[in-house]
Design a protein around this motif. Structure first.
Motif, short mmCIF file in Angstrom:
data_model
loop_
_atom_site.label_atom_id
_atom_site.label_comp_id
_atom_site.label_asym_id
_atom_site.label_seq_id
_atom_site.Cartn_x
_atom_site.Cartn_y
_atom_site.Cartn_z
N UNK A 253 0.82 -1.21 0.00
CA UNK A 253 0.00 0.00 0.00
C UNK A 253 0.86 1.26 0.00
N UNK A 254 1.86 1.29 0.86
CA UNK A 254 2.62 2.53 0.97
C UNK A 254 3.83 2.57 0.05
N UNK A 255 4.22 1.43 -0.51
CA UNK A 255 5.38 1.42 -1.41
C UNK A 255 6.69 1.54 -0.67
N UNK A 256 6.63 1.59 0.64
CA UNK A 256 7.88 1.52 1.41
C UNK A 256 8.34 0.07 1.40
N UNK A 257 9.54 -0.20 1.88
CA UNK A 257 9.99 -1.59 1.76
C UNK A 257 10.85 -2.01 2.94
N UNK A 258 10.84 -3.31 3.17
CA UNK A 258 11.63 -3.87 4.25
C UNK A 258 12.80 -4.63 3.64
N UNK A 259 13.95 -4.56 4.30
CA UNK A 259 15.09 -5.36 3.87
C UNK A 259 15.50 -6.24 5.04
N UNK A 260 15.99 -7.41 4.69
CA UNK A 260 16.47 -8.31 5.74
C UNK A 260 17.87 -8.77 5.41
N UNK A 261 18.73 -8.79 6.38
CA UNK A 261 20.12 -9.13 6.11
C UNK A 261 20.61 -10.28 6.97
N UNK A 262 21.84 -10.66 6.72
CA UNK A 262 22.43 -11.74 7.49
C UNK A 262 22.75 -11.29 8.91
N UNK A 263 22.57 -9.99 9.19
CA UNK A 263 22.77 -9.52 10.56
C UNK A 263 21.55 -9.78 11.43
N UNK A 265 18.65 -8.38 11.17
CA UNK A 265 17.79 -7.22 11.33
C UNK A 265 16.84 -7.09 10.16
N UNK A 266 15.67 -6.55 10.45
CA UNK A 266 14.74 -6.15 9.39
C UNK A 266 14.59 -4.64 9.50
N UNK A 267 14.90 -3.96 8.41
CA UNK A 267 14.77 -2.51 8.38
C UNK A 267 13.65 -2.13 7.43
N UNK A 268 12.94 -1.07 7.76
CA UNK A 268 11.91 -0.56 6.86
C UNK A 268 12.35 0.80 6.36
N UNK A 269 12.26 0.98 5.06
CA UNK A 269 12.78 2.20 4.43
C UNK A 269 11.70 2.90 3.63
N UNK A 270 11.87 4.20 3.53
CA UNK A 270 11.03 4.98 2.64
C UNK A 270 11.93 5.41 1.48
#
Lengths: 341, 702
Positions: A253-263, A265-270
């Motif tokens: 809906x918002x077009x923002x996105x989440x990334x997930x890494x080998x660390x 963590x899940x980050x959400x970005x605009x």
């Protein structure tokens, strides 16, 4: 330091796969979650009720999966086969096979075709309605410059990322040759590619803690918008530890996105405002896959070792489904600098 | 001859003379001789005679045979005339006849061969046509008695007829087979298999088709069966396609989805022979269409349910709006449940609800006038109760923010309250008139309105009396006070006697307790200002933590409000102290950005601003390490060289360090190898030896 409460990771699903999770996806119609795993299974969960609704065991690790409709899906398997899975009656039909393990699978609702990418350096399109037998199901085979590593479909655009940092962009109505041939903007191996929900471009992540935001529009104005940023890094007493970015998931809906890494963590970005919106508490191990539910109210997180350091003991594989607060994913309006009076 | 006989006789005479035979002896000898001669002659004649008779008989036999042959050949015997003509000369005659017979025999055998040929042909065709039961293995038997040309022609005619029939039948078989093949392809059956099942020859090449009655019958049966099947399937498909079309129409299915089943629906009105597309009637296809239909059906039921729910919501809203308690609310619920259980069609339920909605709308129209009045009355009542509270508040004249508004409101409320009795009376009369007109009670939220008003009236009266009593009491108190004053000369503060319960609430902003004594609809509680301030505080707090971990372009937005708040604060303190310590909970990658700077320009995490910060950051680094940062690590330096270098992301230079100790993960160094592998490929190689082989072969790795 106060005694830390257990970090909120979301609801953990019961009966998770017993080996690494290769991918998970929410249905477009419900809160069903399809999960493929290295334990040779494809599983169907109901994320809202935390129930394992079905499980199909393959002959080899399942590297990717996607939905067809709510009761059926497709799997990409390391035994080189592409299968259609019907969970209602636990049936699986082999659509056909590649010459090497199949890495990615996508289903196009527009064309009704299944698209698979394999380490045999080809893409194949399948018609799942064809009766069993490769001759009838196979629609076409399209050579790729390298082994296919990641693939994303949005509308009629298909973005294929391969080894050697190649990126091919197709219009799936004409698969005879790529619409665009690109090289990844990032210097290191591509981990994941995902199209923007608005269909204007794609995000591409690499093993070296970095994500590139790309646009299809080849004009100068269009290309000037592209950029890359670093993420999933840790700087420890002056040393930089860089983690691979395994997963990208766009909020529908918002077009923002989440990334997930080998660390973990899940980050959400605009991406538009170039801001980080949120960082969730650390998960036990690498984030292997991410998926937002159709309304963006749920986020499925696969916390599962992705073999970045080879065979070793690691945290158990787990799937967490977390409720997404609007504040975590809604873009914040750009702050207008105070008019200097 | 005479001479020789005479000579011999003379010789005999001479001999006898020499001998000296007697004359009697001589005569006796001569008589004997004569007798012998006669005997010889007679025998010869007899023999000749017999010979002739034999010849005659042979001729007669030959003639008879000839006649038989001729008749069998159907020809007039030509030799009879000849026999009549040639008198005598039996030998010539017989040779002529024999010649003729020879000729006739030849002709007969020729004819017979012709017959045999034809008969064989006839028999063969008959065999082909009528099956093997009349087949005679010994060959054909020719009726020798009738070998006439007429018969031959007859037979030839028969043969021709049979040949025609055969050709016809062959064509028919081909036609049937064509039909069969089209049927099979349409039905998705294996044509060869089907044909071979009927007769093995049918499934094979063009030439040798078995066409006997049995096969024909089987073929006809098979065709009949397939035809029936086709008709059946066709009806099935058409039924399914019809429902598919209906569903499409109903649900506005996009053309792309329709495309897949277009061929099913475009034949919806086709007759049997118009359906020729292969596999159109195969079970697979029909099943796929069926599954599509059931999918759409499910979707439809879902949508219907949604629609029913929506409509029901609409109905409920409508009812709530007009404070009308639908007596059949239970029945609507029932319909919903019964749809779920499949007991009632969603459409009928929908229709019912629609009906209810229109009824309720009508009802709304009828009730409108009175409802407006009730509404006014309710608000007036609310104002009244508010006014009561207000009047009880002894601090009401304290000046403060918004006090003038409260004053104004009180003024208005008083005017309204004065109008209340008239309002109530009007309402009562209207309602009674309405009830008379419609013959039913006017219900308000399930309660009859008139008793409600009555009870209100009673309540009001009680209240008035109470007020009166209070006024009286006050008056008495005043009297007492004045008396006391007269006695002691002091006046106690009125404050002490009053209970100030709700005053603070009332005076603080006008958002009073609105719930009326009559059970009006509950109102949403107003936002407490405290929550608001919490929110802003949180936002501010979250703006404080800005990452410096090479994430120059992004600022962290809303962090977890409760759990993360505290450690973050602590953290910032730590950082201000100058140490690069880590929060154990969340944010490890803190780098020593001077936080005082960022916290000042709290929200400006934009790129432009970051540049300035970066300057500070760089200064900080250089100041700290007293080393140039001209030797960045491999990884971090990529920002500058990337294709996306037009990115307005300021590249954060990493702190200079010996590359040897850079704890970059080993798997991030694919540059050193010629061939890169993803983690998945390595994992697959670990798990699947075959893939390992494949990798080695395809990439040439050792």
């Amino acid at each position: 330091m106060t005694a830390a409460a257990p970090p909120n990771l979301g609801r953990e699903l019961f009966s998770p796969p017993s080996d690494g999770i290769s991918n998970l996806r929410f249905s477009n119609h419900s809160d069903l979650l399809l999960v493929s795993s290295w334990d040779k299974s494809a599983r169907l969960y109901d994320a809202s009720t935390n129930v394992l609704k079905g499980e199909l065991i393959h002959k080899a690790p399942v590297l990717d999966c996607c939905f067809h409709d709510d009761s059926s899906g497709f799997s990409a398997c390391a035994d080189n086969k592409v299968r259609r899975l019907v969970f209602n009656n636990n049936r699986e039909d082999v659509l056909g096979s590649h010459d090497a393990p199949v890495r990615c699978v996508e289903y196009s609702y527009a064309t009704g075709q299944v698209i698979t990418g394999s380490w045999d350096k080809t893409l194949k399109c399948w018609d799942p309605r064809g009766a069993s037998g490769q001759e009838r199901s196979l629609v076409g085979t399209y050579a790729q410059p390298e082994r296919v590593y990641s693939m994303s479909l949005s509308g009629n655009r298909l973005v294929v990322a391969t080894a050697g940092r190649h990126v091919n962009i197709y219009d799936i109505r004409n698969m005879s040759q790529p619409e665009q041939r690109r090289e990844s903007s990032l210097k290191y191996q591509t981990r994941c590619v995902r199209c923007y929900p608005n269909g204007l471009g794609y995000a591409l992540s690499s093993v070296e803690g970095r994500v590139a935001m790309e646009f299809f529009d080849l004009s100068e104005a269009g290309q000037s918008k592209k950029y890359a940023f670093k993420c999933h890094r840790k700087s420890e007493s002056g040393k930089d530890i860089v983690y691979p970015v395994n997963a990208i998931a766009f909020h529908p809906i918002y077009g923002t996105f989440a990334t997930g890494g080998c660390d973990g963590y899940v980050n959400v970005w605009d991406g538009n405002n170039k801001k980080r919106l949120y960082q969730y508490s650390k998960y036990p191990t690498s984030i292997a896959a991410l998926s937002f539910s159709r309304d963006g109210k749920l986020l499925a997180v696969a916390s599962s070792y992705t073999y970045e350091e080879g065979q070793k003991s690691h945290e158990p594989d787990a799937i967490f489904v977390r409720n997404v607060n609007e504040i975590e994913v809604k873009p914040k309006p750009k702050v207008v600098p105070n008019p200097a009076t | 001859m005479e001479t020789t006989c005479g000579c011999l006789l003379n010789e005999l005479q001479i001999i006898w003379d020499d001998i000296g035979e007697s004359d009697e002896e001589k005569d006796r000898h001569l008589l004997e001789l004569e007798k012998e001669c006669l005997e010889v002659y007679r025998r010869k004649v007899d023999q000749a005679n017999r010979n002739r008779a034999q010849l005659r008989k042979a001729i007669a036999d030959a003639e008879a045979e000839l006649a038989i042959i001729c008749t069998s050949l159907g020809e007039r015997p030509s030799h009879i005339r000849q026999a009549e003509k040639s008198d005598g000369k039996l030998k010539a005659e017989i040779s002529a006849i024999l010649l003729q017979i020879e000729e006739m025999r030849r002709r007969k055998s020729d004819r017979r061969n012709d017959f045999i040929k034809i008969l064989e042909a006839v028999l063969r065709i008959k065999n082909e046509l009528y099956g093997s039961e009349i087949y005679i293995p010994g060959g054909v038997v020719v009726d020798e008695s009738d070998l006439s040309l007429r018969r031959l022609e007859e037979l030839q005619g028969e043969l021709l007829v049979l040949e025609n029939e055969k050709a016809e039948r062959f064509n028919k078989v081909l036609d049937n087979l064509n039909y069969l093949s089209s049927c099979c392809s349409v039905l998705g059956l294996d044509y060869n298999q089907t044909a071979t099942d009927i007769h093995p020859s049918l499934g094979e090449s063009e030439q040798s088709k078995n066409i006997n009655n049995d096969t024909m019958e089987k073929l006809a049966n098979a065709i009949q069966r397939l035809w029936m099947l086709k008709i059946h399937r066709m009806q099935q498909l058409q039924d399914v396609a019809t429902s598919l079309l209906e569903l499409w129409n109903l649900m506005d299915t996009p053309a792309e989805e329709q495309q897949m089943f277009q061929k099913a629906t475009c034949n919806i009105a086709a007759s049997e022979n118009e359906i020729t597309e292969p596999n159109l009637l195969s079970t697979d296809f029909i099943n796929s269409v069926k599954s599509e239909v059931s999918r759409l059906e499910e979707l439809k039921i879902c949508k219907m349910k949604e629609l029913v729910l929506k409509k029901k919501g609409e109905l409920d809203d409508l009812c709530r709006e007009i404070h009308f308690m639908p007596e059949c609310a239970g029945s609507v619920d029932l319909t919903l449940e019964s749809i779920e259980s499949g007991f009632v069609e969603a459409s009928t339920a929908l229709a019912q609800i629609e009906l209810r909605i229109s009824e309720v709308k009508e009802e709304a129209l009828r009730r409108k006038e009175i409802l407006q009045k009730v509404e006014k009355w309710m608000t007036a009542c609310e104002e009244e109760s508010w006014l009561d509270e207000y009047n009880r508040d002894d601090n009401r004249y304290n000046t403060g923010r918004g006090a003038h508004l409260t004053l104004k409101r009180a003024e208005k409320a008083r005017a309204l309250v004065n109008k209340l009795p008239a309002m109530v009376d009007a309402l009562v009369s209207k309602t009674s008139a309405w009830e008379n007109e419609h013959g039913v009670h006017f219900m308000y939220d399930g309660v009859r309105l008139l008793p409600m008003i009555d009870s209100y009236k009673v309540l009001r009266q009680e209240k008035e009396q109470e007020q009166k009593r209070q006024r009286e009491q006050k008056r008495l108190q005043g009297q007492k006070l004045t008396e006391q004053e007269a006695l002691y000369g002091s006046k106690p503060s009125p404050m002490k006697n009053q209970v100030v319960k709700k005053g603070s609430k009332l005076s603080c902003g006008g958002a009073g307790d609105k719930s009326s004594s009559l059970g009006g609809p509950p109102l949403p509680t107003p936002k407490t200002p405290s929550a608001k301030s919490n929110l802003t505080r949180d936002v501010k707090r979250s703006e404080l933590d800005i990452t410096g971990d090479g994430l120059a372009a992004f600022s962290s937005g809303g962090r977890g409000l409760d759990s993360d708040g505290c450690p973050t604060k602590q953290h910032s303190l730590n950082l201000q102290n100058g140490g690069g310590m880590e929060s154990p909970l969340t944010r490890k990658p803190f780098s020593p950005i001077p936080l005082t700077e960022s916290s000042k320009s709290n929200i400006t995490n934009m790129l432009e601003d970051m540049n300035t910060k970066q300057d500070v950051y760089q200064k900080f680094i250089t100041g700290n390490n007293a080393k140039p940062f001209s030797t960045p690590t491999k990884q971090t330096s990529t920002t500058l060289e990337n294709g996306a270098s037009s990115i307005p992301v300021p590249s954060t230079p990493s702190i200079s360090m010996p590359t040897g100790t850079t704890p970059v993960h080993p798997y991030v160094m694919p540059v050193e190898k010629d061939i890169e592998y993803s983690f998945e490929e390595r994992r697959a190689a670990f798990l699947l030896p075959t893939w390992m082989d494949f990798m080695q072969v395809s990439t040439g790795l050792p």
